[in-house]
Design a protein around this motif. Structure first.
Motif, PDB file in Angstrom:
ATOM      1  N   PHE A   1      -5.145   7.218   1.156  1.00 37.91           N
ATOM      2  CA  PHE A   1      -4.082   6.258   1.452  1.00 37.91           C
ATOM      3  C   PHE A   1      -3.526   6.509   2.860  1.00 37.91           C
ATOM      4  O   PHE A   1      -3.267   5.576   3.604  1.00 37.91           O
ATOM      5  CB  PHE A   1      -2.946   6.367   0.437  1.00 37.91           C
ATOM      6  N   GLU A   2      -3.342   7.792   3.188  1.00 35.92           N
ATOM      7  CA  GLU A   2      -2.765   8.095   4.511  1.00 35.92           C
ATOM      8  C   GLU A   2      -3.636   7.511   5.622  1.00 35.92           C
ATOM      9  O   GLU A   2      -3.126   6.900   6.566  1.00 35.92           O
ATOM     10  CB  GLU A   2      -2.611   9.611   4.718  1.00 35.92           C
ATOM     11  N   ILE A   3      -4.945   7.714   5.514  1.00 34.29           N
ATOM     12  CA  ILE A   3      -5.853   7.213   6.551  1.00 34.29           C
ATOM     13  C   ILE A   3      -5.835   5.682   6.582  1.00 34.29           C
ATOM     14  O   ILE A   3      -5.761   5.070   7.647  1.00 34.29           O
ATOM     15  CB  ILE A   3      -7.288   7.742   6.292  1.00 34.29           C
ATOM     16  N   GLU A   4      -5.849   5.067   5.388  1.00 32.18           N
ATOM     17  CA  GLU A   4      -5.841   3.604   5.297  1.00 32.18           C
ATOM     18  C   GLU A   4      -4.581   3.023   5.965  1.00 32.18           C
ATOM     19  O   GLU A   4      -4.663   2.056   6.735  1.00 32.18           O
ATOM     20  CB  GLU A   4      -5.897   3.203   3.811  1.00 32.18           C
ATOM     21  N   ILE A   5      -3.441   3.654   5.681  1.00 30.37           N
ATOM     22  CA  ILE A   5      -2.176   3.142   6.227  1.00 30.37           C
ATOM     23  C   ILE A   5      -2.111   3.365   7.737  1.00 30.37           C
ATOM     24  O   ILE A   5      -1.685   2.489   8.490  1.00 30.37           O
ATOM     25  CB  ILE A   5      -0.976   3.784   5.492  1.00 30.37           C
TER      26      ILE A   5
ATOM     27  N   THR B   1       0.844  -1.206   0.000  1.00 30.10           N
ATOM     28  CA  THR B   1       0.000   0.000   0.000  1.00 30.10           C
ATOM     29  C   THR B   1       0.879   1.257   0.000  1.00 30.10           C
ATOM     30  O   THR B   1       0.611   2.232  -0.708  1.00 30.10           O
ATOM     31  CB  THR B   1      -0.942   0.022   1.225  1.00 30.10           C
ATOM     32  N   LEU B   2       1.934   1.222   0.806  1.00 23.30           N
ATOM     33  CA  LEU B   2       2.845   2.376   0.859  1.00 23.30           C
ATOM     34  C   LEU B   2       3.518   2.600  -0.496  1.00 23.30           C
ATOM     35  O   LEU B   2       3.723   3.741  -0.919  1.00 23.30           O
ATOM     36  CB  LEU B   2       3.920   2.150   1.916  1.00 23.30           C
ATOM     37  N   ILE B   3       3.861   1.510  -1.183  1.00 21.05           N
ATOM     38  CA  ILE B   3       4.491   1.637  -2.496  1.00 21.05           C
ATOM     39  C   ILE B   3       3.515   2.267  -3.493  1.00 21.05           C
ATOM     40  O   ILE B   3       3.886   3.151  -4.268  1.00 21.05           O
ATOM     41  CB  ILE B   3       5.004   0.260  -2.993  1.00 21.05           C
ATOM     42  N   LYS B   4       2.247   1.857  -3.419  1.00 20.90           N
ATOM     43  CA  LYS B   4       1.226   2.465  -4.291  1.00 20.90           C
ATOM     44  C   LYS B   4       1.097   3.959  -4.009  1.00 20.90           C
ATOM     45  O   LYS B   4       1.021   4.790  -4.905  1.00 20.90           O
ATOM     46  CB  LYS B   4      -0.142   1.805  -4.053  1.00 20.90           C
ATOM     47  N   MET B   5       1.055   4.294  -2.712  1.00 23.72           N
ATOM     48  CA  MET B   5       0.933   5.698  -2.330  1.00 23.72           C
ATOM     49  C   MET B   5       2.155   6.485  -2.808  1.00 23.72           C
ATOM     50  O   MET B   5       2.042   7.612  -3.305  1.00 23.72           O
ATOM     51  CB  MET B   5       0.796   5.783  -0.806  1.00 23.72           C
ATOM     52  N   GLY B   6       3.341   5.888  -2.653  1.00 23.75           N
ATOM     53  CA  GLY B   6       4.576   6.535  -3.089  1.00 23.75           C
ATOM     54  C   GLY B   6       4.563   6.796  -4.580  1.00 23.75           C
ATOM     55  O   GLY B   6       4.959   7.881  -5.044  1.00 23.75           O
ATOM     56  N   SER B   7       4.063   5.821  -5.320  1.00 19.12           N
ATOM     57  CA  SER B   7       4.013   5.972  -6.768  1.00 19.12           C
ATOM     58  C   SER B   7       3.032   7.089  -7.158  1.00 19.12           C
ATOM     59  O   SER B   7       3.298   7.882  -8.068  1.00 19.12           O
ATOM     60  CB  SER B   7       3.641   4.622  -7.376  1.00 19.12           C
ATOM     61  N   LEU B   8       1.922   7.173  -6.438  1.00 13.07           N
ATOM     62  CA  LEU B   8       0.940   8.234  -6.688  1.00 13.07           C
ATOM     63  C   LEU B   8       1.538   9.617  -6.380  1.00 13.07           C
ATOM     64  O   LEU B   8       1.362  10.574  -7.147  1.00 13.07           O
ATOM     65  CB  LEU B   8      -0.292   7.979  -5.814  1.00 13.07           C
TER      66      LEU B   8
END
Lengths: 239, 239
Positions: free
Chosen positions: A55-59, A15-22
């Protein structure tokens, strides 16, 4: 239980990698919207920010789960704590992308500013350079996290000073532009804002790289702290 | 074991309170150095920043200890996670105090700027107002943490918009100053920087207040997220 835990940890990482890519894409698009004076691209960045916030809330929620239910120790704990910090750094990178996109829109409202203006600007090269280096720092910081590559992370730390001095040079040049020609005040102020936002993105990429070094080496490199791995060994939280 | 844990938790809280008080003082001193054009006070803020940075490292280490050795759950875990965020917010508030102190020094280098200049500035009142509100927000946010007072925290959240619009007004006024008189460009830019830094401090005070609400109500108010306490109850991490 352990297998379930490993799976959740893997999900957190992905999930963090997805957020980073976004976040990386948002910065890329914001910069392109600026260089090409492309309003639609700028609006896309602004409208997409809610995805990064979600994403921040999900993580954050996943991290509370992991810590509460699994009670991790040693390197897993270190990973989760670093993930919490990287999460908030990526969210802030998203905010800076929005700021740059807003500056891009404001510049496009000015009839005297077009994509070709970059070629005529005395500091066009410097702005392109700070843009290029910052983007590369962010990409490297995210890759150092994906592959837990401390050496790549340490390389990011080395470049931060270059961005700081480029930012100072650009601001000083733009102040001269404003002094010599008051009709460029609005544009110069927006470009100063862009440069400062890029400098902050470079800082946040540096934070991420520091966290990767922390995960992999159990060393706190913030504020050039001394190596704390001895202390951690004493606490017996090494695996 | 529980008693020892409670003691460590208490120590974490009291260290954070000390750090909060130091950050609050730094902002206060930076603002005074600006209003009174007092160079020594500005230098004090810049030289004292290492103390705030040291607190950040100390608290980070204490949090790793607490999580690794005590494996807290429920409201204790929530408190520790919020403490980690407040820690990084306070460190950043310290950085903004340094930025304001640096602007104060740059202004004092200009012969045309003295304490009495504030009286003649058309936006002196607005700058005093944003200063006053931001300081109060920070004090309230820190007090809401000390007393775990969610209502005080929620009040802080309500004021953030006022600071945002004051900041916009000040920047727009200063742009007009620059356009009408190019000899005020350097000063105006420093004052824009000060205003933006104060606006960021107000944001960070808002973050702290959000974390206090999270600790006390198990509710994530970030990005106006919906109440997640139901989810947490499902996870059975309520005490």
């Amino acid at each position: 239980m352990q297998r379930h835990f490993d799976q959740e940890l893997q999900e957190l990482k992905s999930t963090l990698i997805k957020m980073g890519s976004l976040a990386e894409q948002s910065i890329e698009k914001a910069i392109q919207s600026l260089l090409l004076q492309d309003k639609e691209l700028a609006l896309l960045v602004i409208n997409d920010d809610f995805r990064i916030n979600n994403f921040e809330i999900e993580i954050d929620t996943a991290i509370v789960d992991l810590l509460a239910l699994q009670q991790p120790v040693a390197s897993d704990l270190r990973f989760i704590l670093a993930a919490a910090k990287i999460n908030s750094d990526l969210e802030r990178i998203g905010d800076h992308a929005v700021n740059i996109a807003q500056s891009s829109l404001k510049l496009s409202e000015q009839t005297s500013f077009s994509p070709s203006t970059w070629e005529t600007l005395p500091l066009g090269d410097e702005l392109r350079r700070i843009t290029h280096i910052t983007k590369q720092m962010l990409t490297d910081a995210i890759n150092s996290f994906i592959h837990l590559d401390a050496m790549l992370g340490e390389n990011v730390l080395l470049v931060d000073d270059v961005v700081d001095s480029l930012n100072k040079q650009i601001i000083s040049d733009l102040i001269n532009v404003m002094k010599n020609n008051s009709q460029f005040i609005d544009q110069s102020l927006e470009l100063i804002r862009v440069s400062r936002n890029l400098e902050r993105v470079a800082d946040l990429a540096t934070n991420i790289a520091e966290d990767v070094v922390f995960i992999t080496k159990a060393k706190n490199v913030k504020h050039h702290a001394t190596d704390i791995s001895d202390g951690e060994k004493k606490m017996n939280i090494e695996k």
